[in-house]
Design a protein around this motif. Structure first.
Motif, PDB file in Angstrom:
ATOM      1  N   ALA A   1      45.152  -4.867 -32.818  1.00 33.18           N
ATOM      2  CA  ALA A   1      45.583  -5.722 -31.707  1.00 33.18           C
ATOM      3  C   ALA A   1      44.941  -7.111 -31.758  1.00 33.18           C
ATOM      4  O   ALA A   1      45.636  -8.112 -31.555  1.00 33.18           O
ATOM      5  N   PRO A   2      43.633  -7.228 -32.032  1.00 34.04           N
ATOM      6  CA  PRO A   2      43.057  -8.582 -32.106  1.00 34.04           C
ATOM      7  C   PRO A   2      43.679  -9.425 -33.221  1.00 34.04           C
ATOM      8  O   PRO A   2      43.781 -10.637 -33.098  1.00 34.04           O
ATOM      9  N   ASN A   3      44.099  -8.786 -34.298  1.00 35.84           N
ATOM     10  CA  ASN A   3      44.709  -9.527 -35.407  1.00 35.84           C
ATOM     11  C   ASN A   3      46.053 -10.106 -35.022  1.00 35.84           C
ATOM     12  O   ASN A   3      46.459 -11.135 -35.559  1.00 35.84           O
ATOM     13  N   SER A   4      46.769  -9.475 -34.113  1.00 33.36           N
ATOM     14  CA  SER A   4      48.077 -10.004 -33.719  1.00 33.36           C
ATOM     15  C   SER A   4      47.927 -11.330 -32.987  1.00 33.36           C
ATOM     16  O   SER A   4      48.727 -12.255 -33.204  1.00 33.36           O
ATOM     17  N   ASP A   5      46.909 -11.468 -32.147  1.00 34.34           N
ATOM     18  CA  ASP A   5      46.675 -12.741 -31.464  1.00 34.34           C
ATOM     19  C   ASP A   5      46.293 -13.819 -32.480  1.00 34.34           C
ATOM     20  O   ASP A   5      46.754 -14.958 -32.399  1.00 34.34           O
TER      21      ASP A   5
ATOM     22  N   VAL B   1      45.594   9.119 -33.136  1.00 35.69           N
ATOM     23  CA  VAL B   1      45.337   8.357 -34.358  1.00 35.69           C
ATOM     24  C   VAL B   1      46.121   7.051 -34.335  1.00 35.69           C
ATOM     25  O   VAL B   1      45.586   5.982 -34.660  1.00 35.69           O
ATOM     26  N   LEU B   2      47.383   7.111 -33.935  1.00 36.17           N
ATOM     27  CA  LEU B   2      48.198   5.895 -33.861  1.00 36.17           C
ATOM     28  C   LEU B   2      47.661   4.916 -32.827  1.00 36.17           C
ATOM     29  O   LEU B   2      47.676   3.703 -33.033  1.00 36.17           O
ATOM     30  N   LYS B   3      47.168   5.435 -31.706  1.00 39.16           N
ATOM     31  CA  LYS B   3      46.591   4.565 -30.673  1.00 39.16           C
ATOM     32  C   LYS B   3      45.340   3.876 -31.194  1.00 39.16           C
ATOM     33  O   LYS B   3      45.132   2.685 -30.948  1.00 39.16           O
ATOM     34  N   GLU B   4      44.502   4.608 -31.928  1.00 33.40           N
ATOM     35  CA  GLU B   4      43.296   3.999 -32.502  1.00 33.40           C
ATOM     36  C   GLU B   4      43.665   2.898 -33.490  1.00 33.40           C
ATOM     37  O   GLU B   4      43.036   1.836 -33.511  1.00 33.40           O
ATOM     38  N   ARG B   5      44.690   3.139 -34.309  1.00 31.98           N
ATOM     39  CA  ARG B   5      45.126   2.110 -35.265  1.00 31.98           C
ATOM     40  C   ARG B   5      45.656   0.884 -34.543  1.00 31.98           C
ATOM     41  O   ARG B   5      45.387  -0.254 -34.936  1.00 31.98           O
ATOM     42  N   LEU B   6      46.426   1.105 -33.491  1.00 30.54           N
ATOM     43  CA  LEU B   6      46.974  -0.016 -32.728  1.00 30.54           C
ATOM     44  C   LEU B   6      45.861  -0.823 -32.077  1.00 30.54           C
ATOM     45  O   LEU B   6      45.892  -2.061 -32.082  1.00 30.54           O
ATOM     46  N   ASP B   7      44.866  -0.134 -31.519  1.00 30.23           N
ATOM     47  CA  ASP B   7      43.740  -0.837 -30.910  1.00 30.23           C
ATOM     48  C   ASP B   7      42.962  -1.633 -31.951  1.00 30.23           C
ATOM     49  O   ASP B   7      42.407  -2.691 -31.649  1.00 30.23           O
ATOM     50  N   ALA B   8      42.916  -1.121 -33.183  1.00 31.58           N
ATOM     51  CA  ALA B   8      42.180  -1.817 -34.237  1.00 31.58           C
ATOM     52  C   ALA B   8      42.890  -3.086 -34.688  1.00 31.58           C
ATOM     53  O   ALA B   8      42.238  -4.073 -35.047  1.00 31.58           O
TER      54      ALA B   8
END
Length: 82
Positions: free
Chosen positions: A51-55, A42-49
């Motif tokens: 990640a584009p916002n961090s850039d 679940v945490l990995k899915e949230r991080l993947d979601a």
């Protein structure tokens, strides 16, 4: 024929409560591992979601810094004219 040949044997001297305890602990460990794995997924899915916002956030921060520098330069010109 009752010689001890060094091999492991299971006999009636082991209490059933010990066997049950070991089985319960093993089951609890397997259950804990499964729930931990689910939480990690679940945490990995949230991080993947996100990640584009961090850039995107990094680019916005750079633009804000550029705008702040421009504002400081304009304020400097205004103060110099007074």
């Amino acid at each position: 024929m009752n010689e001890d040949d060094g091999k492991w044997r299971l006999d009636r001297h082991i209490p059933i409560s010990l066997i049950v305890t070991i089985l319960v602990q093993t089951g609890a460990f397997v259950w804990w591992g499964a729930t931990t794995d689910q939480k990690v997924m679940v945490l990995k899915e949230r991080l993947d979601a996100i990640a584009p916002n961090s850039d995107r956030l990094t680019r916005v921060e750079v633009k804000v810094d550029t705008v702040q520098q421009s504002i400081n330069r304009i304020e400097g010109y205004i103060r110099g004219q007074k």
